[in-house]
Design an enzyme around this catalytic site. Structure first.
Site, PDB file in Angstrom:
ATOM      1  CG  ASP A  14      -2.023  -0.924   1.233  1.00  0.00           C
ATOM      2  OD1 ASP A  14      -2.118  -1.701   0.260  1.00  0.00           O
ATOM      3  OD2 ASP A  14      -2.826  -0.901   2.182  1.00  0.00           O
ATOM      4  CG  HIS A 157       1.937  -0.020   4.457  1.00  0.00           C
ATOM      5  ND1 HIS A 157       1.508  -0.951   5.374  1.00  0.00           N
ATOM      6  CD2 HIS A 157       0.904   0.841   4.264  1.00  0.00           C
ATOM      7  CE1 HIS A 157       0.257  -0.647   5.736  1.00  0.00           C
ATOM      8  NE2 HIS A 157      -0.128   0.431   5.076  1.00  0.00           N
TER       9      HIS A 157
END
Length: 210
Positions: A14, A157
């Site tokens: 992400d 992430h």
């Protein structure tokens, strides 16, 4: 073990793209030759990140939609939701030449209005607290390895403030899970190989598929 019986999992990342930070994750994926899915923030997709987006696509990875600016969407109106997601899809198509099939809500906050107004599949996932800067690569890896099961979507992430040892954690996560019999696939491949019709998978949130 036949391909149909192999345990599957999908790495997702992400908050990118970022020229420097996303490249660190891509380097690890190259090292292990595994695909992943990058859930991008629309306002980060532009001329300055076009080269890293091309690298993502050319390396066989997938791109998904993570909204325009990472504002939580739980209280947004239908019009605001459509604008955020639509603008993000448009820049993904412009810079990557691909259309996103998957959406992840910012801060993992959902609402019925969101379900009703986003025509993409909602991908959640098992997390590793890698937005908490004090967690180490080993802690991040352990969190994923301890939660994973066949069909798991792994939520990490590529972009967080430094120090950000998620790329280092991949040096632990990927070989450990491969030794346990897992194959890494994109989100699209995970759904297809688990027999889930992409056209009928909307309206619910997936952390595991199959």
């Amino acid at each position: 073990m036949s391909q149909s019986n192999k345990k599957l999992t999908a790495l997702t990342f992400d908050d990118g793209p970022d020229v420097t930070l996303t490249a660190l994750v891509l380097d690890k994926l190259d090292k292990f030759q595994v695909p992943a899915t990058f859930m991008v923030v629309g306002q980060r997709v532009n001329d300055s990140t076009s080269d890293i987006i091309k690298r993502i696509v050319n390396s066989g990875h997938e791109i998904g939609n993570h909204s325009w600016d990472y504002s939580s969407m739980g209280d947004m109106s239908a019009e605001e939701i459509k604008e955020s997601v639509g603008k993000t899809t448009a820049v993904i198509e412009k810079y990557s030449g691909t259309s996103p099939k998957f959406f992840r809500a910012p801060n993992l906050v959902y609402s019925q209005t969101l379900y009703d107004n986003v025509d993409l599949i909602f991908a959640h996932g098992i997390t590793a607290n890698d937005w908490i800067q004090t967690t180490t690569a080993q802690q991040r890896a352990d969190a994923i390895i301890n939660q994973v099961k066949d069909g798991a979507i792994i939520l990490l992430h590529d972009v967080q403030p430094l120090p950000h040892p998620t790329p280092e954690a991949l040096d632990i996560i990927i070989p450990t899970l491969q030794e346990q019999g897992y194959e890494f696939v994109t989100l699209t491949e995970l759904f297809i190989r688990k027999g889930v019709d992409l056209n009928t998978a909307k309206g619910k949130v997936y952390s595991f598929v199959g």
